[in-house]
Design a protein around this motif. Structure first.
Motif, PDB file in Angstrom:
ATOM      1  N   SER A  50       1.146  -8.659   1.902  1.00  0.00           N
ATOM      2  CA  SER A  50       2.242  -8.555   0.937  1.00  0.00           C
ATOM      3  C   SER A  50       1.930  -7.462  -0.066  1.00  0.00           C
ATOM      4  CB  SER A  50       2.445  -9.890   0.219  1.00  0.00           C
ATOM      5  OG  SER A  50       1.256 -10.285  -0.415  1.00  0.00           O
ATOM      6  N   ARG A  51       1.526  -6.291   0.455  1.00  0.00           N
ATOM      7  CA  ARG A  51       1.129  -5.224  -0.434  1.00  0.00           C
ATOM      8  C   ARG A  51       2.036  -4.027  -0.293  1.00  0.00           C
ATOM      9  NH1 ARG A  51      -5.422  -5.437  -0.719  1.00  0.00           N
ATOM     10  NH2 ARG A  51      -5.544  -7.677  -0.958  1.00  0.00           N
ATOM     11  N   LEU A  52       2.185  -3.286  -1.372  1.00  0.00           N
ATOM     12  CA  LEU A  52       3.005  -2.097  -1.346  1.00  0.00           C
ATOM     13  C   LEU A  52       2.167  -0.933  -0.873  1.00  0.00           C
ATOM     14  CD1 LEU A  52       4.838  -2.573  -4.734  1.00  0.00           C
ATOM     15  CD2 LEU A  52       5.535  -3.305  -2.469  1.00  0.00           C
ATOM     16  N   SER A 144       0.869  -2.844   5.836  1.00  0.00           N
ATOM     17  CA  SER A 144       2.028  -3.439   5.184  1.00  0.00           C
ATOM     18  C   SER A 144       2.395  -4.749   5.865  1.00  0.00           C
ATOM     19  CB  SER A 144       3.205  -2.452   5.200  1.00  0.00           C
ATOM     20  OG  SER A 144       4.264  -2.906   4.407  1.00  0.00           O
ATOM     21  N   THR A 151       8.860  -5.763   1.023  1.00  0.00           N
ATOM     22  CA  THR A 151       7.539  -5.143   1.073  1.00  0.00           C
ATOM     23  C   THR A 151       7.530  -3.952   2.020  1.00  0.00           C
ATOM     24  OG1 THR A 151       6.447  -7.247   0.600  1.00  0.00           O
ATOM     25  CG2 THR A 151       5.102  -5.534   1.619  1.00  0.00           C
ATOM     26  N   SER A 155       6.986  -0.019   1.120  1.00  0.00           N
ATOM     27  CA  SER A 155       5.925   0.729   1.794  1.00  0.00           C
ATOM     28  C   SER A 155       6.459   2.056   2.319  1.00  0.00           C
ATOM     29  CB  SER A 155       5.347  -0.084   2.958  1.00  0.00           C
ATOM     30  OG  SER A 155       4.728  -1.264   2.514  1.00  0.00           O
TER      31      SER A 155
END
Length: 420
Positions: A50-52, A144, A151, A155
């Motif tokens: 759950s990261r950009l 991603s 998200t 990305s």
């Protein structure tokens, strides 16, 4: 947040090859090894980060994908007039069995490849970021989460480059009910939406030939997305698609090679003629998928595809193997009714214990691939047709068996659910 890298060091999934070692097999058949023609070796697994996406200079150079023209000025079909080095291809499911080969093929053809991956990729998340970067050499790797649209969109936005083409090799690893809808439909739909928002005007989908006769949840999920993809093209004549439906993968047919070499019988259901296929190698399938990026004769087409040569039944596959080993054929024929009985028991138990829903589904998956051919289904006759199943490539199952006998099944892991 998800992190993007420009990598220049690579490798590649499958079809689920797409095959299933169902819990049914281990619980009800124990040591019986069954020949499966699954084209769905489940090439990739759910992405759950759950990261950009942001550039990282800690290890590798920033992303180098083509930055012109901008998303605002790109003509939806103009990418087909560009050189491959100026075409940005987004690959989701890039670390799966087929996905890895697709990335490699696209890189070798000179495309700017942006590979979406999890920070922990591979079967059961066993691969680290470093291993993923090394596996996807030559691609721009972006860590991603395809299961969350916002998200994924963030990305791609942070990449700062337009996307020309999306290639999806996503597929549920397990084939379980919830997992199938989460990956085969929802995550794949997210890649379509996010890709279009980033300028993509073509979508290449790795589906499966078995969706012609949808009796399983992952097949229904794939068909629902196929319908969404066709609808997207109908609503926007500047947008196109190619739906690739492969037959069996080599690895889904290789599970018995080492067992037979060690003196075990070749196991098959019924008379060994229930489930014929034209198996295709991962490299040949990746080449066909890469053809779909630019080939105008593959635009807005559903494309069933198999490997070279005639269709092979499990009986014929076993005969090839025994011939290569110089052994007298020894077959173990298992009545298909064994699986029917076990599935009936599981369906009954699900009514009492809903948590066993996936176990029942795995049993149905095993039964499907023990009985259904992986060939084009003739709508007029209702029969599977070898003649109507296109052939592609040069790799044969016999050559694959020879390689496995020499080198083993290393690199051909069957994933979380397999028949053998």
């Amino acid at each position: 947040m998800s992190i993007c890298f420009s990598s220049h060091v690579f490798n590649l999934h499958s079809a689920k090859s797409q095959s299933f070692l169902t819990r049914f097999s281990s619980q009800f058949i124990n040591q019986i090894q069954v020949s499966s023609n699954s084209p769905c070796a489940l090439p990739s697994s759910p992405l759950n980060l759950s990261r950009l996406c942001k550039s990282s200079r800690e290890r590798l150079n920033p992303i180098t994908a083509s930055t012109t023209p901008s998303v605002e000025t790109v003509s939806p079909t103009s990418f087909r007039n560009k050189n491959p080095k100026d075409i940005n291809v987004l690959v989701v499911g890039s670390t799966g069995y087929i996905g890895k080969f697709v990335v490699k093929e696209l890189v070798d053809r000179g495309f700017n490849v942006i590979a979406i991956a999890r920070e922990k990729s591979g079967i059961r998340g066993k691969n680290s970021k470093e291993e993923t970067l090394n596996q996807l050499k030559g691609a721009n790797v972006c860590f991603s989460d395809v299961t969350h649209l916002d998200t994924l969109e963030k990305s791609l936005e942070n990449l700062g480059v337009p996307i020309d083409v999306v290639v999806s090799c996503l597929a549920s690893r397990s084939g379980g009910v919830k997992d199938s809808w989460k990956i085969d439909y929802e995550a794949t739909k997210n890649s379509l939406v996010a890709g279009k928002h980033s300028g993509a005007s073509h979508f290449v989908l790795l589906s499966a030939i078995c969706v012609q006769k949808p009796l399983l949840e992952f097949q229904r999920a794939k068909l629902k997305f196929e319908a969404d993809l066709v609808r997207a093209a109908a609503e926007d004549n500047r947008f196109t698609y190619s739906i690739v439906r492969p037959t069996a993968f080599f690895k889904s047919l290789g599970g018995q090679v080492e067992l037979v070499r060690d003196g075990k019988p070749f196991v098959m259901f019924g008379d060994g003629k229930l489930c014929a296929c034209k198996p295709i190698s991962e490299a040949d399938l990746a080449s066909f998928i890469a053809d779909c990026v630019l080939s105008e004769d593959k635009i807005n087409q559903v494309l069933p595809i198999g490997g070279p040569g005639k269709a092979l039944t499990p009986l014929e596959q076993g005969e090839i193997l025994f011939r290569l080993l110089g052994k007298e054929p020894k077959f173990l024929k298992v009545p298909i009714g064994i699986m029917d009985f076990a599935i009936g028991v599981l369906d009954f138990l699900v009514k009492v214990f809903p948590s066993m829903e996936d176990a029942a589904e795995f049993g149905k998956i095993g039964r499907y691939y023990a009985a259904e051919s992986m060939l084009v289904l003739d709508p007029k006759t209702g029969e599977y047709s070898s003649e109507q199943t296109p052939s592609y490539g040069k790799d044969t199952l016999e050559k694959f068996f020879e390689r496995v006998l020499r080198e083993g099944m290393a690199g051909q892991e069957l994933g979380e659910q397999t028949i053998f």
